[in-house]
Write an enzyme that holds these catalytic residues in place. Sequence first.
Site, PDB file in Angstrom:
ATOM      1  N   ASP A 522       0.868  -1.179   0.000  1.00  0.00           N
ATOM      2  CA  ASP A 522       0.000   0.000   0.000  1.00  0.00           C
ATOM      3  C   ASP A 522       0.908   1.234   0.000  1.00  0.00           C
ATOM      4  O   ASP A 522       1.588   1.510   0.997  1.00  0.00           O
ATOM      5  CB  ASP A 522      -0.878  -0.057   1.262  1.00  0.00           C
ATOM      6  CG  ASP A 522      -1.890   1.072   1.331  1.00  0.00           C
ATOM      7  OD1 ASP A 522      -1.672   2.110   0.683  1.00  0.00           O
ATOM      8  OD2 ASP A 522      -2.892   0.912   2.061  1.00  0.00           O
ATOM      9  N   HIS A 523       0.888   1.958  -1.108  1.00  0.00           N
ATOM     10  CA  HIS A 523       1.839   3.064  -1.259  1.00  0.00           C
ATOM     11  C   HIS A 523       1.509   4.248  -0.346  1.00  0.00           C
ATOM     12  O   HIS A 523       2.300   5.171  -0.206  1.00  0.00           O
ATOM     13  CB  HIS A 523       1.873   3.503  -2.723  1.00  0.00           C
ATOM     14  CG  HIS A 523       3.188   4.100  -3.143  1.00  0.00           C
ATOM     15  ND1 HIS A 523       4.269   4.194  -2.309  1.00  0.00           N
ATOM     16  CD2 HIS A 523       3.590   4.638  -4.329  1.00  0.00           C
ATOM     17  CE1 HIS A 523       5.280   4.762  -2.955  1.00  0.00           C
ATOM     18  NE2 HIS A 523       4.886   5.040  -4.181  1.00  0.00           N
ATOM     19  N   ARG A 524       0.329   4.223   0.294  1.00  0.00           N
ATOM     20  CA  ARG A 524       0.025   5.284   1.260  1.00  0.00           C
ATOM     21  C   ARG A 524       0.838   5.086   2.527  1.00  0.00           C
ATOM     22  O   ARG A 524       1.073   6.012   3.286  1.00  0.00           O
ATOM     23  CB  ARG A 524      -1.475   5.267   1.632  1.00  0.00           C
ATOM     24  CG  ARG A 524      -2.398   5.560   0.474  1.00  0.00           C
ATOM     25  CD  ARG A 524      -3.838   5.300   0.876  1.00  0.00           C
ATOM     26  NE  ARG A 524      -4.048   3.909   1.290  1.00  0.00           N
ATOM     27  CZ  ARG A 524      -5.215   3.438   1.727  1.00  0.00           C
ATOM     28  NH1 ARG A 524      -6.264   4.235   1.826  1.00  0.00           N
ATOM     29  NH2 ARG A 524      -5.344   2.173   2.070  1.00  0.00           N
TER      30      ARG A 524
END
Length: 550
Positions: A522-524
Site C-alpha cells: 500500500d503506497h500510502r
Amino acid sequence: MAQVIEVKVPDIGDFKNIEVIEILVKPGDQIKVDDPIISLESDKATMEIPSSAAGTVKEIKLKTGDKVSEGSLILLLEASATVAAPAAAAPVAEKPAPAKSDKPAAVSAPAPVAAAVAPVIKEIEIKVPDIGGFKSVEVIDVLVKVGDVVKLESPLLSLESDKATMDIPSPYAGTIKKVLVKTGDKISEGKPIAIIDALIGGTPAPAPQTPAAAPAAPAKTETKPAPRVEPATGGSARIHESSDYRSSGLAHASPAIRKFARELGVPLDRVRGSGRKGRITREDVTAFTRAVMSGEQASGTSSKIVSLFESPVVDFAKFGPVETLALTRLNKLGSQHLHRSWVTIPHVTQFDEADITEMEAYRVSNKAEAEKQGTKLTPLTFLIKAVVYALKKHPRFNSSLAPNGEELFMKKYFNIGIAVNTDQGLVVPVVKDADKKNLYELAKELAALAQKARDKKLPPSDMQGGCFTISSLGHISGTAFTPIVNAPEVAILGVSKSSMKPVYINGKFEPRLMLPLSLSYDHRVIDGVAGAEFTKTLAEILSNIKELAS
Ligand code: COA
C-alpha cells in the site's frame, strides 16, 4: 397477576418543561432498573432518564416533542409480583447535569425494596435475537460446546449471510448445558440456540424478569441479546479488532445509543443522525445495521466508485451457446473483498529474486527428519520464517492504516496469512504467532490449516488476525505476478516458481536456484525505498540457512 407500575420522571433539579427528544424503549421490551428509557434535552443539558423499576414495558405514555417535568408519567411497566422497584436512579446527563436531589423514586405503585440477591443458577434458553429481519441465515461456526463456561457477551455462534458475518453473543454468564444448533443450520430470529445454566445475581449478567428471590425450579426465559454485525470481508473478518469500527467520538448520540451501537459493533461516525440537530437515534443505528447486512452499506468510497463503472449487460447467447455457472458464496465474498482492496489501495509491486540453493539443499536433506516428526518441510515454511524476520526489521509492513488515514496501528504480533485455493474459492487461513514456532511446528500447522481449508472446516477464528499474507504459486509456474493486498494489511508477498539460473559470483557464472518474489504494498503506508529494502532483507535471509533454520 402481574403488577403494573407507573414510571414517572424523577427529580430533575430545577428543570421544567423539558423536551423529550428520544424514546429509548418500546412496548414489549424487557428492561432492568437503571436502563435508560427516554432522553430529554434542555438548552443547557441532555439527560437520560433511567427506569426506576424492572419489568416489561406495557405502554408508553408520551412521545418525542412532549415537554415533561418531575412527576410526568413516562410509561407503564408490567412486573412480576416479586420484581422490586427500588429507588429511582439519578438521570444521566451528557453535559453539566442538573442538580440532583435525594428524593425517592417517582413510582406510584408500592415499591418493595430489593433484597440483596445471592447468585443463583437458572436454566435459560437462549434464542437468536433480532438480526435485522434476516431469515434463514447460515450458522458457519458454533463456538461453544456442552460444559463450556461462558462469560457475558462471549460469542456463541457465527452466522453468515451473503453480505455479512455476525457473532451472536451470550446474554448470560454461565455453563452451557445444551447446544441446539449445528454448523450449516439456517436460523432466524427466535430460534433456540442453547440452554445455559446462567449465573444470575452475583455476576454482571442481565436479568430480564429476574425475581429478587429466584425460584428453585428452572425457569425458561426468552432473551434478546444484540448481535454484532460486520461486513463480510472474504475471510478476513478482522473488522472488530481493526479501527474500521472505532467511533471518532464526535457523533451526536446519547450514552444509551452509544452503548447500543457498541453492542452492535456499529461505528457511530458512519451513521447519519435523523434526530433533532442530526442526533443519532436507535432507529438510525438499526437502519445502519440492516443496510450493512443487506449489502447496501458497503465500504463507503469503493461502493460509490464501483457503481460508476458498472458492467454493461451483454446477451452472450446471441454469439453462441453459453452455460451459466453460479458463483459460490466464497467466490462472491472473495471478489468483493479483492475488488474493494484493488479500488481503495494504491498498489505498487516490487520484484526481486532470492538465492535459495542452500535452503533447498537443507530442505531436501531434512526430509527424513520432517517425516519422523510427521510433517513435510515445504518452501512456504521457510518463507513464513523469512517474512517474520523481515517484518521485525521493517515494522511498518506489520501495520494497518486507520480509515481516517491519520494513524497507523503498529502490530506487535506476527500472524501470517497463507492464500489457499480450494474448489469453493480462495481462503486465507492465518498461522498465529509465527515468530514463536520452529520450522517443523510451522510446517505442521500450515499443512493442517490447508487441509481444513480444503475440507471446508476452517472456522472464522482461523482466518482472523492476519498481519501479512503470502500467496504462493511456486508449485505451478510463472516468473512473477502482482498480488492484491489483503486489506486492512498493507503488504502481500507473491512467490513464483524457483528455477536454476546462472548467477555471476566472484568472477564466474554459477548455477543457483533462484526464487522470484513479488511484493505488493500500500503506497500510502510504504514508500518505494522501504519496498525495495523489504525484498532485499527477504532475499538475504532466504539465502542464509543458518539464520533461517535457527
Ligand atoms: N518453486 C518451486 N517449487 C515449489 C515452490 C516454488 N516456489 N513452492 C512449492 N514448490 C514445490 C514443492 O517443493 C513441492 O515439491 P516436492 O513435493 O517435490 O517437495 C511441490 O511444489 C508442492 O508444494 P506444496 O506441497 O504445495 O508446498 P507449498 O509450500 O507451496 O504449500 C501448502 C504448502 C500446505 C500451503 C500446500 O499444501 C498448498 O495448499 N499449496 C497451494 C497453495 C495455493 O493454493 N496457492 C494459491 C494461492 S492463490
